[in-house]
Enzyme design. Structure first.
Site, PDB file in Angstrom:
ATOM      1  N   ALA A   7       6.037  -1.951  -5.389  1.00 38.68           N
ATOM      2  CA  ALA A   7       6.086  -1.170  -4.062  1.00 38.68           C
ATOM      3  C   ALA A   7       5.057  -0.048  -3.802  1.00 38.68           C
ATOM      4  CB  ALA A   7       7.625  -0.446  -4.158  1.00 38.68           C
ATOM      5  N   HIS A   8       5.306   0.765  -2.624  1.00 35.12           N
ATOM      6  CA  HIS A   8       4.440   1.730  -2.235  1.00 35.12           C
ATOM      7  C   HIS A   8       4.311   2.779  -3.151  1.00 35.12           C
ATOM      8  CE1 HIS A   8       7.850   3.837  -0.772  1.00 35.12           C
ATOM      9  NE2 HIS A   8       8.357   2.817  -0.691  1.00 35.12           N
ATOM     10  N   ASN A   9       3.111   3.214  -3.221  1.00 35.79           N
ATOM     11  CA  ASN A   9       2.525   4.567  -4.329  1.00 35.79           C
ATOM     12  C   ASN A   9       3.127   4.419  -5.922  1.00 35.79           C
ATOM     13  OD1 ASN A   9       3.853   5.670  -1.405  1.00 35.79           O
ATOM     14  ND2 ASN A   9       2.616   7.244  -2.181  1.00 35.79           N
ATOM     15  N   ARG A  17       0.904  -1.211   0.060  1.00 32.26           N
ATOM     16  CA  ARG A  17       0.004   0.261  -0.142  1.00 32.26           C
ATOM     17  C   ARG A  17       0.902   1.302  -0.024  1.00 32.26           C
ATOM     18  NH1 ARG A  17      -0.201  -1.543   5.271  1.00 32.26           N
ATOM     19  NH2 ARG A  17       0.037  -0.188   6.947  1.00 32.26           N
TER      20      ARG A  17
END
Lengths: 362, 362, 362
Positions: free
Chosen positions: C236-238, C215
């Protein structure tokens, strides 16, 4: 618990020392005690080799043994140590333990001598053979066939219809029989190509943790007898892995690629689809094999794309010498410019016959 | 819920504005409201910097603040924002919630202040320390030791005998203590080398999702205190990871390799076995470290096989200029051929003294 | 079970032969019988093309058909075969089956027409839409929103707050919404940067086995509608993945990278953080994209770091010819040395005007 004499007999090795001494485990030298078997293969201990044996027994070549030691005498100590370990720690077998939370769906046939741990689910119509151990949270899809004496570690998942031979070991979290990755674009979106084939894992295969092996799209994905596959490996739909193939961690094999018997594949290797690795080839870690490529047997390969190791090493050394090559070229350009000037002044007529390529042009 | 004044006190920072204003969360600028703490570290917002604060409070350097804003004043805003987040969202602690479907096998010792969610299995003889949270489907093998205040996310699996220090976090689907990948060929088949060692995860380690960490074959695999390991990482048997080491996603580390304290490893890096990375070295993503290689500390590395980054970048630039190098060489060949002809015609005797290498030979 | 005439109608294709003949499945040629639909796209069967049809019906171009065969006539047989398969094997839908061991926590809203298999856990406050199938061991974190007609295969895990659109398929063992990998060093230890953002999987996305999608740290990780993601992929995140993007196995995408609509990404590709791949770009397997790099659309790329494929192939060919380049340079050095000597002897004065770079220096 096995006596030294008995272990010698099982392994077909001579021994010296106290034959009735019993061993219960294998150990490293550091952690050994009187119940331990250790081994020495002649490497890495020249000066530090101890005079007293720090274990119950050692497997080593005759020349490394000292009188009075308990020892199994072997010219191949690492192999015989592995064989001995399999005597001391025999592969466990299911005997019928069933946790009340295990679910066996209607129509599934589970042999009475199978262990089902907490949270196991065996789907409708699946068969699980005698001696299997299904650890906590294992899910066997409907219609799967699991041979005898298989060990499925916690949370292993078989999609419906997967087939495992005898003595297959699958480590925790691995998924066998997932949908292959196949789509056909209609210009607007990706239409899923049917992933309706099978997956067969033959006998004596061992599969690591969190590895994924997809079933065939229409045909069958097959892992040959005795193949050994490490953690986090990806094997796509319709791949054929031969007998005794060894595949290290994080390698990925694209659809319909064939790895023939006894090939050895390093870690993080990538294979395009429809490639073929011939029997006995060895492919180094992180190498890349192009789609459709045929890798010949009996040789070692490396690089992206793969080349014979000897060739690749030479190329890589030259890669490291690119700065020197560049410098030499510049030097040559300078020398040639001076030669052209010298020749021109000698010929005396102002016409440079030797140089129509301008030295400054490149 | 923390007031700005209290947060300033906890972080040891000065603040300006309404000290009694309370904050409940950290946010991005886009999603902030009056309950949010945001941060600004001086990057990427030169012209668009707003005149009114879109959040309950900001952490920023003094020079970026406007009068009237609620702010914590920090010259290291990103770090202090992270510290503040750990105040606003403190690490949760188990308090004894037990789902009826959780299974604790005989002889296991689970502290009363441990949360066991649905489907958790704690094996015989395992110890789980005070304050731990075991999320749904976690499986703790027999004889494991789990320290205090650990958080194991859903479906984490510990093989028997794994040991975790205090405050270890393991994300969903990771497997700790699986069998290492070791076989010895007897010429006909692969004999499994014993995988009977241990695995120790020291305190304050965080491990991502679906990562695999194998136990030692005979010795122990060890992850040092405070190390941070991302998703889908593979750590093989007997690997030693130092304190505070950072390893990004999909990296694979082969058997017995040592990564010393505070090294930083990018994603998709591969390590051969018995390599050593010295303390403080930084290895870029997708790099490859050969078996047995020693990577010196205090430098940045890249490439397959790894070289110092500065060197690798230069080589890579030259790789991109290979067409020009080839062209220059061809041009030189032409110039030299013309020089040879010019010299021959000047010397007048038909004997080319300057060239016994035939220009057409290469 | 669908008749040929009905299938023709559903696909909008002409047919020949026995329209009332019914089909139940798609098959490979090898495994076909009278109930099977097969396809032929004109490739790989020139001489072996059989005279009698080994299946109940074939999809093929008109020119490949023989009189008397049951056939759907298509100039795009692979696509129409995929479409036909989706008629013969329609996507299953939940109808309300609930295993007694499934756990629905207080405040969760599960539509009556949802299948919950053994060991499923739906967390507090989660919503699961009509027609979903949650296979054995699926864990839905608290507050998640799962749209209609989603299929979550065994042991899929959604961290709290994850949101899935309609008709999302997630294969076994994948983890959606884990913590991103973000830390800020305070000089002594790594402080966890908050991972408090969200993750949104839009409609019609399919995600393979054991894949991990983190997230956002503060914002949101987003997978666009119709994207297809293979096994063991790390996102990965974002990260922002556009509509219809295809990502093959074991690829890793670092934080905040953007892959625009309809890009195609091969296997084992690595992306640094904050990179951007423009719409329609194609990136070959094992390629590496540097942090912050912008990859332009409408082209094919390969290499580490990525370059346009045409350029990379040329460079790679030259890499393979480094030994010849080295040899030519050495030959040139020899020729130039001889030329210098020749010129010197001609000029007669002992002064070598053309060479101040010593040929032996490099």
């Amino acid at each position: 618990m096995v006596s030294i004499a008995e272990l010698a007999r099982l392994l077909g090795l001579p021994f010296q020392g106290e034959g009735t001494h019993t061993l219960t485990r294998v150990s490293s030298w550091d952690e050994a005690d009187a119940s331990s078997l250790i081994f020495f293969d002649g490497r890495g201990m020249d000066s530090a080799f101890p005079s007293s044996l720090p274990a119950g027994c050692i497997i080593a070549p005759k020349k490394n043994l000292r009188p009075g030691w308990n020892a199994l005498i072997s010219e191949n100590p690492k192999l015989d140590f592995a064989r001995a370990a399999n005597c001391l720690l025999p592969r466990p077998r299911g005997s019928g333990a069933r946790h009340p939370s295990a679910v066996v769906e209607p129509g599934a046939v589970v042999d009475p001598e199978v262990d089902l741990a907490a949270g196991v689910v065996v789907g409708a119509g699946a068969h699980v053979g005698c001696g299997c151990i299904l650890h906590a949270g294992v899910v066997i899809g409907s219609g799967c066939i699991v041979g005898e004496d298989c060990i499925l570690h916690p949370r292993v998942l078989l999609y419906p219809g997967a087939r495992l031979g005898n003595r297959v070991t699958v480590h925790a979290g691995s998924v066998i029989g997932g949908d292959g990755f196949g789509y056909v674009s209609d210009g607007r979106q990706q239409i899923k190509f049917p992933q309706a084939g099978g997956v067969v894992i033959e006998e004596d295969v061992e599969i690591g943790c969190n590895t994924t092996i997809d079933r065939g799209s229409l045909g069958t994905t097959r892992i040959g007898a005795g193949a050994k596959i490490d953690n986090l490996v990806q094997i796509a739909h319709n791949v054929q892995i031969g007998r005794g193939v060894v595949i290290a961690a994080q390698t990925g094999i694209s659809g319909s690629t064939v790895i023939e018997d006894f090939a050895v594949i390093g870690g993080q290797v990538g294979f395009g689809d429809h490639a073929r690795v011939e029997s006995g080839a060895i492919i180094g870690s992180k190498a890349g094999v192009l789609p459709g490529k045929i890798v010949r047997g009996g040789e070692v390969y490396w690089g992206i794309p793969v080349r014979p190791l000897r060739e690749y090493k030479k190329l890589n050394a030259l890669f490291g010498r690119l700065p020197q090559m560049k410098e030499r070229i510049e030097q040559l350009q300078q020398q040639v410019r001076r030669l052209e000037e010298g020749l021109k002044s000698l010929s005396g007529d102002g016409e440079v016959r030797s140089g129509n390529g301008s030295p400054g042009a490149s």
